[in-house]
Design an enzyme around this catalytic site. Structure first.
Site, PDB file in Angstrom:
ATOM      1  N   ARG A   1      -1.688   7.892  17.000  1.00 54.54           N
ATOM      2  CA  ARG A   1      -0.514   8.648  16.570  1.00 54.54           C
ATOM      3  C   ARG A   1      -0.115   9.529  17.746  1.00 54.54           C
ATOM      4  O   ARG A   1      -0.910  10.338  18.235  1.00 54.54           O
ATOM      5  CB  ARG A   1      -0.873   9.527  15.363  1.00 54.54           C
ATOM      6  CG  ARG A   1       0.290  10.346  14.887  1.00 54.54           C
ATOM      7  CD  ARG A   1      -0.095  11.773  14.667  1.00 54.54           C
ATOM      8  NE  ARG A   1       1.039  12.541  14.213  1.00 54.54           N
ATOM      9  CZ  ARG A   1       1.013  13.839  14.028  1.00 54.54           C
ATOM     10  NH1 ARG A   1      -0.099  14.511  14.221  1.00 54.54           N
ATOM     11  NH2 ARG A   1       2.078  14.481  13.625  1.00 54.54           N
TER      12      ARG A   1
ATOM     13  N   HIS B   1       7.483  13.696  11.786  1.00 53.55           N
ATOM     14  CA  HIS B   1       7.005  13.013  10.573  1.00 53.55           C
ATOM     15  C   HIS B   1       7.619  11.616  10.445  1.00 53.55           C
ATOM     16  O   HIS B   1       7.700  11.068   9.343  1.00 53.55           O
ATOM     17  CB  HIS B   1       7.369  13.783   9.274  1.00 53.55           C
ATOM     18  CG  HIS B   1       6.688  15.099   9.126  1.00 53.55           C
ATOM     19  ND1 HIS B   1       7.335  16.214   8.634  1.00 53.55           N
ATOM     20  CD2 HIS B   1       5.419  15.491   9.373  1.00 53.55           C
ATOM     21  CE1 HIS B   1       6.494  17.230   8.609  1.00 53.55           C
ATOM     22  NE2 HIS B   1       5.317  16.828   9.046  1.00 53.55           N
TER      23      HIS B   1
ATOM     24  N   ASN C   1      -5.776   9.939  15.238  1.00 62.89           N
ATOM     25  CA  ASN C   1      -4.859  11.073  15.312  1.00 62.89           C
ATOM     26  C   ASN C   1      -5.600  12.205  16.027  1.00 62.89           C
ATOM     27  O   ASN C   1      -6.457  12.862  15.434  1.00 62.89           O
ATOM     28  CB  ASN C   1      -4.451  11.492  13.890  1.00 62.89           C
ATOM     29  CG  ASN C   1      -3.418  12.598  13.896  1.00 62.89           C
ATOM     30  OD1 ASN C   1      -3.150  13.204  14.949  1.00 62.89           O
ATOM     31  ND2 ASN C   1      -2.849  12.882  12.738  1.00 62.89           N
TER      32      ASN C   1
ATOM     33  N   ARG D   1       5.946  28.087   8.442  1.00 58.70           N
ATOM     34  CA  ARG D   1       7.155  28.056   9.282  1.00 58.70           C
ATOM     35  C   ARG D   1       8.375  28.476   8.481  1.00 58.70           C
ATOM     36  O   ARG D   1       8.508  28.111   7.302  1.00 58.70           O
ATOM     37  CB  ARG D   1       7.393  26.665   9.860  1.00 58.70           C
ATOM     38  CG  ARG D   1       6.354  26.214  10.843  1.00 58.70           C
ATOM     39  CD  ARG D   1       6.823  24.941  11.551  1.00 58.70           C
ATOM     40  NE  ARG D   1       5.738  24.319  12.281  1.00 58.70           N
ATOM     41  CZ  ARG D   1       5.238  23.114  11.985  1.00 58.70           C
ATOM     42  NH1 ARG D   1       5.750  22.404  10.991  1.00 58.70           N
ATOM     43  NH2 ARG D   1       4.256  22.628  12.698  1.00 58.70           N
TER      44      ARG D   1
ATOM     45  N   GLU E   1       0.189   7.314   6.833  1.00 58.89           N
ATOM     46  CA  GLU E   1       0.602   7.114   8.225  1.00 58.89           C
ATOM     47  C   GLU E   1      -0.429   6.271   8.973  1.00 58.89           C
ATOM     48  O   GLU E   1      -0.083   5.462   9.828  1.00 58.89           O
ATOM     49  CB  GLU E   1       0.767   8.476   8.915  1.00 58.89           C
ATOM     50  CG  GLU E   1       1.984   9.229   8.394  1.00 58.89           C
ATOM     51  CD  GLU E   1       1.839  10.738   8.471  1.00 58.89           C
ATOM     52  OE1 GLU E   1       1.026  11.284   7.693  1.00 58.89           O
ATOM     53  OE2 GLU E   1       2.521  11.369   9.290  1.00 58.89           O
TER      54      GLU E   1
END
Ligand code: ADP
Length: 397
Positions: free
Chosen positions: A88, A177, A7, A236, A379
């Site tokens: 990823r 995601h 990643n 956010r 993941e």
């Protein structure tokens, strides 16, 4: 077979090396502050951890050190033991619906799509190129964050804006995601022993999104054109009335990208509490009866409950709700509040089970109308699984 999941962020590179014979982790680690002063890394293996401050001017430096260390620490004997690398990748627009073998075309697309993920896609390319330079013959697979959401209908992904924005500029919901939501659906398939079920996956960490999933396919998701949409997050805002943007631009003499930066980095839990983006800090402040923290926490919970309610109706009822990521896996108070507000749907949770964190747990009681689970996301493992399956399917091994 040994597979490495990668990643690559703009200044970081995370890796996880798996023995896919039993899906166990051989080693994992993180290279941080690449291209910035005080860069460092750590590698965990065999119950040990080494960490070091070292100059990392670019991603290639990180990859070089990583591969050297794997040999020096006797984690592997030779680089030939690495059978594949899964990256990823963040934004594949509507072109990439599944994981792919990384070809020159994929790299070009990542570069072309960079205005959709300005921080992530270029970093992904740097990660790919750094590995390609040293391991040119090892198959590389790309797993897109956006891919799982490609099954959404037009009704779900189109915005009610001029159609030309979609056809000419690619303005639509993409969702993110996806690898985590897909992993949740695969775990639920294993738990329920079937594929025809309806679930809501709640990936709530510092960033967060929900996905409505039917028969293993994404029907809708809360993030949108960018990860700024949907639920309230650590920093956010999630959804707001877009007219606020020009209004505050004028008040503060800022341009649009400065306001978007405020909505990405200075909003959410941090913005409302004026204290922290970390739910642990917010909950501690709530204990002190801090009004802004309480408002922030309540709004956070409410946004998630709103989405669950919306998806419950969209799916026509659900079999399961799953919590994952930092808050979802670890925060019993937030899970409890969310579930209590959903009591009208017949959800009942066992408070003792809810006190566990960071592990797989069934929260719902036997008489709950909807099963509720906590499932730690993984993941990296799904990326490694996709890598091995594409290698096997295409005969690249
Ligand atoms: P990211 O979106 O960056 O991947 P994570 O999924 O790692 O984020 O989640 C990190 C967030 O999880 C932290 O900012 C914090 O808000 C939350 N978190 C972690 N542990 C706990 C805990 N024990 N209680 C409440 N919140 C927690």
């Amino acid at each position: 077979m040994k597979i490495m999941s990668i990643n690559a962020g703009s200044s970081s590179l995370k890796f996880c090396l798996f023995n896919m014979d039993n899906e166990s982790v051989i080693a994992s680690g993180l290279f941080e502050r690449i291209g910035i002063e005080k860069s460092n890394y750590y590698i965990k293996y065999n119950g040990e951890k080494i960490e070091q401050e070292v100059e990392l001017t670019n991603h290639s430096d990180a990859v070089k050190i990583l591969l050297e260390k794997l040999i020096d620490l006797a984690i592997i004997k030779s680089l030939n033991e690495i059978d594949g690398i899964g990256h990823r990748l963040v934004h594949g627009k509507d072109k990439y619906k599944n994981s792919v073998i990384i070809t020159d075309e994929v790299i070009k697309d990542l570069e072309n799509f960079k205005e959709f993920a300005p921080l992530h896609n270029p970093a992904n390319v740097l990660g790919i190129k750094a590995f390609k330079n040293v391991l040119p013959d090892v198959p590389m697979i790309g797993v897109f964050d956006t891919a799982f959401h490609q099954t959404m209908s037009e009704e779900a992904y189109l915005y009610p804006v001029p159609y030309k924005w979609y056809t000419d500029y690619g303005v639509r919901k993409y969702g993110f995601h996806g690898t985590s939501h897909r992993y949740m659906s695969l775990c639920m398939k294993e738990i329920l022993g079937k594929e025809d079920f309806k679930m809501i996956s709640c990936h709530i960490g510092n960033g967060g999104s929900l996905a409505a999933i039917k028969n293993m396919k994404c029907i809708d998701t809360s993030m949108g054109f960018t990860p700024l949409a949907g639920i309230m997050m650590g920093t956010r805002s999630g959804e707001i009335d877009s007219s606020i943007i020009p209004y505050v631009m004028e008040k503060e003499g800022k341009n649009a990208s400065e306001i978007i930066n405020d909505l990405n980095k200075n909003s959410g839990l941090l913005g409302m509490s004026e204290y922290s983006n970390d739910m642990r800090d917010i909950l501690a402040k709530c204990e002190e009866q801090d009004k802004k923290a309480i408002n922030a926490k309540n709004k956070y919970v409410r946004r998630i409950v709103d989405y669950i309610a919306q998806y419950y109706v969209l799916l026509g009822g659900v079999d399961a709700i799953v919590f994952t990521a930092g808050v979802g896996e670890n925060s019993s108070p937030i899970r409890r509040e969310i579930c209590e507000k959903l009591a009208c749907l017949g959800i009942k949770i066992d408070l003792d089970a809810n006190n566990k964190h960071g592990e797989f747990v069934k929260l719902s009681t036997d008489d709950s109308k909807i099963a509720v689970y906590v499932i730690p996301t993984n993941e990296e493992l799904l990326i490694a699984r996709d890598t091995i399956s594409l290698i096997n399917r295409t005969g690249l091994n």
